[in-house]
Design a protein around this motif. Structure first.
Motif, short mmCIF file in Angstrom:
data_model
loop_
_atom_site.label_atom_id
_atom_site.label_comp_id
_atom_site.label_asym_id
_atom_site.label_seq_id
_atom_site.Cartn_x
_atom_site.Cartn_y
_atom_site.Cartn_z
N ALA A 20 0.84 -1.21 0.00
CA ALA A 20 0.00 0.00 0.00
C ALA A 20 0.87 1.26 0.00
N LYS A 21 1.84 1.26 0.89
CA LYS A 21 2.69 2.44 1.04
C LYS A 21 3.48 2.73 -0.25
N GLU A 22 4.04 1.67 -0.82
CA GLU A 22 4.82 1.86 -2.05
C GLU A 22 3.96 2.38 -3.19
N ALA A 23 2.72 1.86 -3.28
CA ALA A 23 1.83 2.31 -4.36
C ALA A 23 1.53 3.80 -4.22
N ILE A 24 1.28 4.23 -3.00
CA ILE A 24 0.96 5.65 -2.79
C ILE A 24 2.21 6.51 -3.04
N GLU A 25 3.34 6.05 -2.53
CA GLU A 25 4.58 6.80 -2.76
C GLU A 25 4.92 6.90 -4.25
N ALA A 26 4.52 5.87 -5.00
CA ALA A 26 4.79 5.86 -6.45
C ALA A 26 3.87 6.81 -7.21
N GLY A 27 2.78 7.23 -6.57
CA GLY A 27 1.91 8.19 -7.26
C GLY A 27 0.44 7.82 -7.32
N ALA A 28 0.05 6.70 -6.69
CA ALA A 28 -1.37 6.34 -6.68
C ALA A 28 -2.12 7.27 -5.74
N THR A 29 -3.40 7.51 -6.08
CA THR A 29 -4.25 8.32 -5.22
C THR A 29 -4.91 7.44 -4.16
N HIS A 30 -5.35 6.26 -4.60
CA HIS A 30 -6.05 5.33 -3.71
C HIS A 30 -5.58 3.91 -4.01
N ILE A 31 -5.70 3.04 -3.02
CA ILE A 31 -5.41 1.62 -3.29
C ILE A 31 -6.72 0.82 -3.22
N ILE A 32 -6.74 -0.26 -4.00
CA ILE A 32 -7.89 -1.17 -4.03
C ILE A 32 -7.45 -2.48 -3.39
N VAL A 33 -8.17 -2.92 -2.35
CA VAL A 33 -7.77 -4.15 -1.66
C VAL A 33 -8.99 -5.05 -1.44
N GLY A 34 -8.85 -6.32 -1.84
CA GLY A 34 -9.93 -7.28 -1.67
C GLY A 34 -9.64 -8.31 -0.59
N ARG A 35 -9.01 -9.43 -1.00
CA ARG A 35 -8.87 -10.58 -0.10
C ARG A 35 -8.20 -10.27 1.22
N ARG A 36 -7.20 -9.39 1.22
CA ARG A 36 -6.51 -9.06 2.47
C ARG A 36 -7.50 -8.58 3.54
N ILE A 37 -8.63 -8.02 3.08
CA ILE A 37 -9.64 -7.55 4.03
C ILE A 37 -10.78 -8.57 4.18
N TYR A 38 -11.41 -8.95 3.06
CA TYR A 38 -12.64 -9.74 3.24
C TYR A 38 -12.39 -11.21 3.60
N GLU A 39 -11.15 -11.68 3.43
CA GLU A 39 -10.85 -13.05 3.87
C GLU A 39 -10.20 -13.07 5.26
N ALA A 40 -9.96 -11.90 5.83
CA ALA A 40 -9.32 -11.84 7.15
C ALA A 40 -10.28 -12.34 8.24
N ASN A 41 -9.71 -12.91 9.29
CA ASN A 41 -10.55 -13.32 10.42
C ASN A 41 -11.26 -12.12 11.01
#
Ligand code: O7M
Length: 209
Positions: free
Chosen positions: A173-194
């Motif tokens: 996440a951090k690298e993507a934002i530092e590289a120039g992304a405005t927002h990150i999109i995250v699926g499994r890391r969140i919805y599959e978490a306990n």
């Protein structure tokens, strides 16, 4: 401020709504696509819109008229944004932008999976410039290749850049934002978490620290 977009790729309506409520405090928006819409129906857009703004990831790749009809359906259900493919060309993207009204159109510039190198990456620059010219709000660029986000940012000016590929696909996440992304999109890391709320908070903190 950089934001977190949840890719809610579950196929059960109740589960989708429960997770959305659980993690809402940490989200900028929710992205839904074919898995959830095919399972739960288009009304899921209206329901989830009560919780957070919804981006419809339909990756539309069609002629201008069909594109227009799909964009209209998403708009009529209250979506905040819609995602279209860029490789179909200027006329189709323009049809999406013209039909979108206040809804934001996001154009896929380069995908996050290895297969994106087979064909797509060769055309990324042209897709970015075309999307910018026709007035799209933003782009999709790979968190799995932060150096490509930096390159895409150099062409995109102040367009939004949404970056999928964080977590399950190995991106940071951090690298993507530092590289120039405005927002990150995250699926499994969140919805599959306990504990989805804990996972979402960890990502949120990474973006805001
Ligand atoms: O975090 P994940 O890997 O579970 O989910 C990532 C989400 O982003 C999932 O909904 C994918 O369909 C989507 N996505 C990519 O993973 N890679 C891309 O290049 C593009 C997308 C996307 O959202 O396109 C709009």
């Amino acid at each position: 401020m950089a934001g977190l977009i949840l890719a809610l790729d579950v196929t059960d309506r109740e589960k989708a709504i429960n997770i959305a409520n659980e993690v809402a405090d940490y989200l900028h928006a929710i992205k839904i696509g074919w898995p959830l819409v095919m399972a739960a129906g288009m009304d899921i857009i209206d329901s989830l819109s009560q919780i957070k703004p919804i981006i419809c990831d339909f990756k539309v790749a069609d002629i201008p008229n069909t594109t227009k009809l799909i964009v209209r359906e998403a708009r009529n259900h209250g979506a905040m944004g819609i995602i279209v493919h860029g490789f179909v060309g200027r006329d189709s993207i323009k049809a999406a932008v013209d039909e979108a009204g206040k809804m934001k159109v996001y154009v896929v510039a380069e995908m996050s999976h290895p297969g994106a190198l087979d064909f797509m990456q060769k055309h990324t620059d042209d897709i970015v410039l075309m999307a910018k010219e026709v007035g799209a709000a933003g782009l999709i660029a790979p968190a799995t290749r932060p150096e490509r986000i930096t390159h895409i940012r150099s062409l995109a000016g102040d367009m939004e850049i949404l970056a999928p590929g964080v977590g399950a696909q190995g991106g940071s996440a951090k690298e993507a934002i530092e590289a120039g992304a405005t927002h990150i999109i995250v699926g499994r890391r969140i919805y599959e978490a306990n504990e989805p709320a804990k996972a979402a908070k960890a990502l949120y903190d990474e973006l805001t620290l």
